[in-house]
Design an enzyme around this catalytic site. Structure first.
Site, PDB file in Angstrom:
ATOM      1  CB  SER A  91     -27.763 -81.939  42.344  1.00  0.00           C
ATOM      2  OG  SER A  91     -28.069 -82.924  41.372  1.00  0.00           O
ATOM      3  CG  ASP A 103     -26.059 -80.589  47.013  1.00  0.00           C
ATOM      4  OD1 ASP A 103     -25.622 -79.790  47.854  1.00  0.00           O
ATOM      5  OD2 ASP A 103     -25.354 -81.434  46.420  1.00  0.00           O
ATOM      6  CG  HIS A 104     -24.352 -77.198  44.902  1.00  0.00           C
ATOM      7  ND1 HIS A 104     -23.382 -76.303  45.275  1.00  0.00           N
ATOM      8  CD2 HIS A 104     -23.895 -78.417  45.281  1.00  0.00           C
ATOM      9  CE1 HIS A 104     -22.378 -76.957  45.860  1.00  0.00           C
ATOM     10  NE2 HIS A 104     -22.673 -78.239  45.882  1.00  0.00           N
ATOM     11  CG  HIS A 162     -18.249 -80.290  44.320  1.00  0.00           C
ATOM     12  ND1 HIS A 162     -18.202 -78.922  44.395  1.00  0.00           N
ATOM     13  CD2 HIS A 162     -19.218 -80.678  45.183  1.00  0.00           C
ATOM     14  CE1 HIS A 162     -19.114 -78.500  45.265  1.00  0.00           C
ATOM     15  NE2 HIS A 162     -19.738 -79.539  45.763  1.00  0.00           N
ATOM     16  N   GLY A 163     -15.985 -83.922  43.203  1.00  0.00           N
ATOM     17  CA  GLY A 163     -15.470 -84.902  42.252  1.00  0.00           C
ATOM     18  C   GLY A 163     -14.407 -85.822  42.853  1.00  0.00           C
ATOM     19  N   GLY A 194     -17.875 -81.377  48.963  1.00  0.00           N
ATOM     20  CA  GLY A 194     -16.700 -82.014  48.364  1.00  0.00           C
ATOM     21  C   GLY A 194     -15.890 -82.810  49.367  1.00  0.00           C
ATOM     22  CB  ALA A 195     -16.652 -83.873  52.674  1.00  0.00           C
ATOM     23  CG  ASP A 207     -22.965 -87.066  44.368  1.00  0.00           C
ATOM     24  OD1 ASP A 207     -23.217 -88.266  44.172  1.00  0.00           O
ATOM     25  OD2 ASP A 207     -23.361 -86.178  43.587  1.00  0.00           O
TER      26      ASP A 207
HETATM   27  O1  G3H Z   1     -22.240 -80.985  44.467  1.00  0.00           O
HETATM   28  C1  G3H Z   1     -22.651 -81.509  43.448  1.00  0.00           C
HETATM   29  C2  G3H Z   1     -23.171 -82.878  43.437  1.00  0.00           C
HETATM   30  O2  G3H Z   1     -22.145 -83.812  43.402  1.00  0.00           O
HETATM   31  C3  G3H Z   1     -24.245 -83.078  42.409  1.00  0.00           C
HETATM   32  O3  G3H Z   1     -23.831 -83.456  41.157  1.00  0.00           O
HETATM   33  O4  G3H Z   1     -25.457 -82.292  39.596  1.00  0.00           O
HETATM   34  O5  G3H Z   1     -24.197 -84.314  38.851  1.00  0.00           O
HETATM   35  O6  G3H Z   1     -26.024 -84.511  40.543  1.00  0.00           O
HETATM   36  P1  G3H Z   1     -24.932 -83.636  39.953  1.00  0.00           P
HETATM   37  P1  13P Z   2     -18.109 -85.009  46.602  1.00  0.00           P
HETATM   38  O1  13P Z   2     -17.881 -84.826  45.135  1.00  0.00           O
HETATM   39  O2  13P Z   2     -16.845 -84.909  47.380  1.00  0.00           O
HETATM   40  O3  13P Z   2     -18.847 -86.275  46.937  1.00  0.00           O
HETATM   41  O4  13P Z   2     -19.023 -83.777  47.100  1.00  0.00           O
HETATM   42  C1  13P Z   2     -20.414 -83.835  47.056  1.00  0.00           C
HETATM   43  C2  13P Z   2     -21.056 -82.539  47.358  1.00  0.00           C
HETATM   44  O5  13P Z   2     -20.452 -81.603  47.869  1.00  0.00           O
HETATM   45  C3  13P Z   2     -22.480 -82.410  47.036  1.00  0.00           C
HETATM   46  O6  13P Z   2     -22.957 -81.143  47.305  1.00  0.00           O
HETATM   47 ZN    ZN Z   3     -21.510 -79.585  46.888  1.00  0.00          ZN
END
Ligand code: G3H
Ligand code: 13P
Ligand code: ZN
Length: 315
Positions: A55, A87-88, A184-185, A217-218, A261
């Site tokens: 990320s 990511d994102h 997510h989460g 978010g899987a 994640d």
């Molecule tokens: O989709 C998001 C990820 O879980 C990344 O989270 O920005 O705290 O690394 P983070």
């Molecule tokens: P989780 O929070 O379900 O692990 O999702 C992670 C994610 O989508 C990272 O881009």
């Molecule tokens: Zn994500």
């Protein structure tokens, strides 16, 4: 630097193999040496392709040079199938920076923008990425939960199947993240009864046959890690993930990248908490970090085998 110099590959071939053999490529997030090495050793042991996801905030935490130094240190062999993925990505600038650093795949997340603006931003990113043969993931529809440290999208909206062909044709993106009820989460569902919207997924896969779809978010939020965390001083309540069977079902319907994640975060925290509690005299971080790493590795192996079906897909 060119990503090929690191032994990395983009996701195009990985996804076409995944679609034809009906498995998903795990995209595991990492943010330090411990998480990276646990994820890679799980993928190597199971002979699974893997997407190493970073990320923007994780990139900032590691710093460009340390991050790319660690990727260099993996000594990736030509037979392995490893992609390094942003990511994102939130802007054209951050995607361009990642490409220049040596990322082989990027996500531009314009999902919170109006449809037309999402198309325009994604198109701009694709135009640059194609010059470097870097693959691009885009997103349509929004997930609820924390997408990044500063951006929370409490409101979710499912992907509209009527929009996907127009979006993919207009942007030329290589894969598409969709919203069908994941988030997510660690708090993804309020009750066990909530199911992913397989009806929407089915319509999307009909509109985009053989096109790589992505689920963010899987995480399945294994209860055993929540229990360990709470047993050894933590306090996480009402955590509920996506049941493994539901993710497996999505994999059979053209979803070929699964983002995880939170499961690794929980696995790591459980290992560290337990180790610190059981050996209160210890002050050597390597001992408790090792316990966290071992939990992440075991969890990745379990998900590769039971959810992704991606074991033994490389030489
Ligand atoms: O989709 C998001 C990820 O879980 C990344 O989270 O920005 O705290 O690394 P983070
Ligand atoms: P989780 O929070 O379900 O692990 O999702 C992670 C994610 O989508 C990272 O881009
Ligand atoms: Zn994500």
């Amino acid at each position: 630097m060119d990503y090929k110099d690191f032994g990395l590959i983009n996701t195009k071939d990985i996804f076409s193999d995944a679609l034809s053999r009906r498995y998903a490529v795990p995209a595991f997030n990492f943010y330090n040496m411990e998480t990276l090495s646990a994820i890679v050793s799980a993928a190597r042991e199971k002979k699974s392709p893997v997407i190493l996801a970073v990320s923007e905030s994780a990139l900032q935490y590691m710093g460009k040079d340390l991050l790319m130094g660690m990727i260099w240190g993996l000594k990736i062999k030509p037979t392995e199938r490893i992609a390094l993925h942003l990511d994102h990505g939130s802007s054209l600038e951050s995607c361009t920076d990642a490409i220049k650093m040596g990322f082989s795949s990027i996500m531009i997340d314009g999902s919170k923008l109006p449809f037309k603006e999402n198309i325009d931003l994604t198109k701009d990113v694709v135009n640059i990425a194609k010059k470097f043969n870097v693959s691009v993931e885009a997103e349509l529809g929004t997930l609820s939960g924390i997408e990044d440290e500063n951006i929370s999208s409490e409101d979710s909206s499912y992907t509209n199947p009527n929009d996907v062909v127009t979006f993919v044709n207009a942007t030329n993106a290589d894969s598409l993240a969709i919203a069908i009820g994941t988030s997510h989460g660690a708090h993804k569902r309020k009750s066990d009864k909530e199911e992913l919207r397989f009806d929407i997924l089915e319509e999307i896969s009909k509109e985009l046959p053989n096109f790589p779809l992505v689920l963010h978010g899987a995480s399945s939020i294994p209860q055993k890690y929540i229990n360990t965390i709470n047993e050894f001083g933590g306090n996480i309540s009402n955590a509920l993930g996506i049941p493994q069977e539901q993710i497996k079902k999505a994999v059979e319907m053209n979803v070929c990248k699964i983002n995880v994640d939170s499961d690794s975060r929980l696995a790591f925290t459980a290992g560290v908490r337990k180790s610190l509690f059981e050996t209160p005299e210890n002050f050597n971080p390597r001992t408790y970090l090792d316990a966290g790493m071992e939990n992440i590795k075991n969890n990745c192996i379990e998900e590769i085998e039971k959810i992704m079906n991606s074991s033994n897909k490389i030489q």
